[in-house]
Design an enzyme around this catalytic site. Structure first.
Site, PDB file in Angstrom:
ATOM      1  N   HIS A  29      -5.927  11.901 -38.530  1.00 39.54           N
ATOM      2  CA  HIS A  29      -7.002  11.282 -39.344  1.00 39.54           C
ATOM      3  C   HIS A  29      -6.709   9.863 -39.077  1.00 39.54           C
ATOM      4  O   HIS A  29      -5.577   9.182 -38.796  1.00 39.54           O
ATOM      5  CB  HIS A  29      -6.610  11.537 -40.901  1.00 39.54           C
ATOM      6  CG  HIS A  29      -5.453  11.414 -41.372  1.00 39.54           C
ATOM      7  ND1 HIS A  29      -5.045  10.116 -42.201  1.00 39.54           N
ATOM      8  CD2 HIS A  29      -3.980  11.886 -41.456  1.00 39.54           C
ATOM      9  CE1 HIS A  29      -3.784  10.160 -42.359  1.00 39.54           C
ATOM     10  NE2 HIS A  29      -3.353  11.268 -42.101  1.00 39.54           N
ATOM     11  N   ASP A  89       1.428   7.246 -40.364  1.00 43.09           N
ATOM     12  CA  ASP A  89       0.667   8.338 -41.045  1.00 43.09           C
ATOM     13  C   ASP A  89      -0.856   7.638 -41.250  1.00 43.09           C
ATOM     14  O   ASP A  89      -1.291   7.184 -42.106  1.00 43.09           O
ATOM     15  CB  ASP A  89       1.274   8.928 -42.485  1.00 43.09           C
ATOM     16  CG  ASP A  89       0.351   9.797 -42.948  1.00 43.09           C
ATOM     17  OD1 ASP A  89      -0.645  10.205 -42.397  1.00 43.09           O
ATOM     18  OD2 ASP A  89       0.672   9.933 -44.304  1.00 43.09           O
ATOM     19  N   GLU A 114      -8.706  11.913 -45.041  1.00 43.85           N
ATOM     20  CA  GLU A 114      -7.552  12.703 -45.228  1.00 43.85           C
ATOM     21  C   GLU A 114      -6.733  12.483 -46.422  1.00 43.85           C
ATOM     22  O   GLU A 114      -6.159  13.311 -47.158  1.00 43.85           O
ATOM     23  CB  GLU A 114      -6.715  13.025 -43.987  1.00 43.85           C
ATOM     24  CG  GLU A 114      -5.579  14.104 -43.890  1.00 43.85           C
ATOM     25  CD  GLU A 114      -4.280  13.480 -44.692  1.00 43.85           C
ATOM     26  OE1 GLU A 114      -3.650  14.663 -44.760  1.00 43.85           O
ATOM     27  OE2 GLU A 114      -4.054  12.574 -45.109  1.00 43.85           O
ATOM     28  N   GLU A 115      -6.485  11.123 -46.582  1.00 44.87           N
ATOM     29  CA  GLU A 115      -5.384  10.400 -47.458  1.00 44.87           C
ATOM     30  C   GLU A 115      -6.074  10.739 -49.095  1.00 44.87           C
ATOM     31  O   GLU A 115      -5.259  10.722 -49.913  1.00 44.87           O
ATOM     32  CB  GLU A 115      -5.341   9.119 -47.273  1.00 44.87           C
ATOM     33  CG  GLU A 115      -4.469   8.959 -46.163  1.00 44.87           C
ATOM     34  CD  GLU A 115      -2.809   9.227 -46.047  1.00 44.87           C
ATOM     35  OE1 GLU A 115      -2.477   9.844 -47.219  1.00 44.87           O
ATOM     36  OE2 GLU A 115      -2.221   9.053 -45.207  1.00 44.87           O
ATOM     37  N   ASP A 125       0.200  15.570 -38.150  1.00 52.50           N
ATOM     38  CA  ASP A 125       0.485  14.665 -39.428  1.00 52.50           C
ATOM     39  C   ASP A 125       1.997  14.329 -39.133  1.00 52.50           C
ATOM     40  O   ASP A 125       2.792  14.688 -38.223  1.00 52.50           O
ATOM     41  CB  ASP A 125      -0.111  15.016 -40.562  1.00 52.50           C
ATOM     42  CG  ASP A 125      -0.618  14.012 -41.531  1.00 52.50           C
ATOM     43  OD1 ASP A 125       0.239  12.951 -41.819  1.00 52.50           O
ATOM     44  OD2 ASP A 125      -1.674  14.330 -42.113  1.00 52.50           O
ATOM     45  N   HIS A 166       4.876   7.273 -46.435  1.00 55.25           N
ATOM     46  CA  HIS A 166       3.624   6.500 -47.516  1.00 55.25           C
ATOM     47  C   HIS A 166       4.646   5.407 -47.912  1.00 55.25           C
ATOM     48  O   HIS A 166       4.167   4.478 -48.819  1.00 55.25           O
ATOM     49  CB  HIS A 166       3.413   7.314 -48.680  1.00 55.25           C
ATOM     50  CG  HIS A 166       2.365   8.259 -48.100  1.00 55.25           C
ATOM     51  ND1 HIS A 166       1.470   8.872 -49.144  1.00 55.25           N
ATOM     52  CD2 HIS A 166       1.854   8.770 -46.864  1.00 55.25           C
ATOM     53  CE1 HIS A 166       0.707   9.711 -48.629  1.00 55.25           C
ATOM     54  NE2 HIS A 166       0.827   9.546 -47.224  1.00 55.25           N
TER      55      HIS A 166
END
Length: 388
Positions: free
Chosen positions: A72, A189, A223-224, A244, A324
């Site tokens: 992503h 990410d 995606e997030e 991922d 994150h």
């Protein structure tokens, strides 16, 4: 079948270029243009959905069934939640991340007509003014604000600057790559996964291999926030691997080296046969790897199943500490991901019966030999024989 050589300089350069392009969910057009440009450079045809998800195609001997790999392009970020009377801005997070990692971040705020720079700060940011109050304030999105680097002391100043509710805010990645190969940055990410996938595509194209089935590199943009790859699948694709982050942390088996094969995430187990095929490819061809499970994790491939697609799905990851937040991986992990993808592209469908989406029992696989299910049953004694 052979493990292809991966251009590590290419991974490094593509990753830095991706990180240079702000792409919080909903603000991904520029990174889509970039990725399509890299596919054009490799001579790989592609098509886009309305919102910018990309499905590329490296042709094989047949397109039914086909296989896919997805990473992503979208990242975390924020929107303007409110214009404050002190000339600062409150924030609404895009995606799931802690305000703990937002504090201190340098950002770009995209108005309708300009880009403003600023810093995310706690409400009590000066020890000289608040003393120990700086340390005692709660950690939440309600207790931080964006200070814009313009004359802005009132709500009217923000209006004058063109700031509106909902404006996108992108947090600077601030990457650093050490001589030892560690990459520290926000937004690894999944831009590190995208770089690994493009490097695998480069190796496949340059090897001039004949693939057994069509291989679809795919890139998603939501995606997030949980939508994943569902918009770019079709019924010809029988299996899909997501790329991922894998999380090295207490209670996890991932690390910042090698490729991690996920057995399960919060949506449940991944496909048994496809996962074991990936593990066997790593074992047989010397790809550094490990297994892990992720109870608080959701991915592109799992989102496809929730959307109703009957595909075999799997997840592989590069190790990324502090997910994150201030993420860190090692370039060798990205190399291992790319190596595994080149092997997977040469493999063909994991179950030959998957040519059709529905069919008879013949050809449906077994997970265990029936003989292994046999076991001795211990008979209970008869109470009347030992009780008076």
């Amino acid at each position: 079948m052979r493990k292809l050589e991966i251009d590590n300089d290419y991974i490094r350069q593509v990753l830095l270029e991706l990180l240079a392009i702000p792409s919080p969910v909903g603000f991904t057009d520029e990174v889509v243009h970039y990725t399509c440009g890299k596919l054009r450079e490799l001579g790989i045809p592609f098509e886009l959905t309305r919102r910018g998800a990309i499905r590329a195609t490296i042709k094989g001997e047949t397109d039914r069934p086909a296989c896919a790999v997805v990473a992503h392009l979208d990242t975390l970020g924020a929107n303007v939640r409110a214009l404050k009377d002190n000339g600062r801005v409150s924030l609404l997070p895009i995606g799931t991340w802690s305000s703990r990692f937002a504090e201190g971040g340098r950002v770009s705020l995209f108005t309708d007509t300009s880009v403003l720079r600023g810093t995310i700060l706690p409400l009590k940011a000066s020890g000289h003014a608040f003393n120990e109050g700086v340390d005692h304030q709660p950690i939440s999105w309600d207790h931080i604000e964006l200070r814009i680097d313009e004359f802005s002391e009132t709500r009217e100043d923000l209006v004058r600057l063109g700031v509106n509710i909902g404006d996108f805010i992108a947090v600077d990645p601030q990457p650093e790559i050490t001589e030892s190969g560690y990459v520290s940055s926000r937004h690894l990410d999944d831009k590190a996964g995208v770089a690994a996938l493009l490097a695998a595509c480069k190796a496949i194209v340059e090897s001039d291999l004949s693939l057994p089935v069509y291989f679809h590199p795919m890139f998603t943009v939501t995606e997030e926030v949980g939508f994943g790859a569902s918009a770019i699948l079709d019924e010809r694709i029988s299996e899909m691997i997501g790329i991922d982050i894998a999380i090295p942390a207490s209670g996890q088996n991932s690390r910042e080296r090698g490729v991690t094969i996920a057995i399960a995430d919060s949506s449940g187990p991944f496909d048994y046969h496809l996962t074991r095929k990936l593990l066997n490819l790593c074992h047989d061809h010397g790809v550094d790897h490990q297994r892990d499970v992720f109870p608080y994790y959701f991915s592109d491939s799992a989102a496809a199943l929730r959307a109703g697609f009957d595909i075999r799905h799997a997840l592989i990851g590069f190790g990324a500490d502090s997910s994150h937040g201030w993420e860190r991986t090692h370039l060798s992990s990205l190399t291992s991901v790319a190596e595994l993808l080149t092997l997977y592209a040469q493999n063909g469908p994991v179950v030959a019966r998957d040519t059709k989406p529905i069919g008879p029992l013949e050809g449906f696989p077994h997970q265990v030999e029936p003989a292994l299910l046999d076991h001795e049953v211990t008979s209970l004694p008869r109470p009347k024989e030992f009780l008076e």
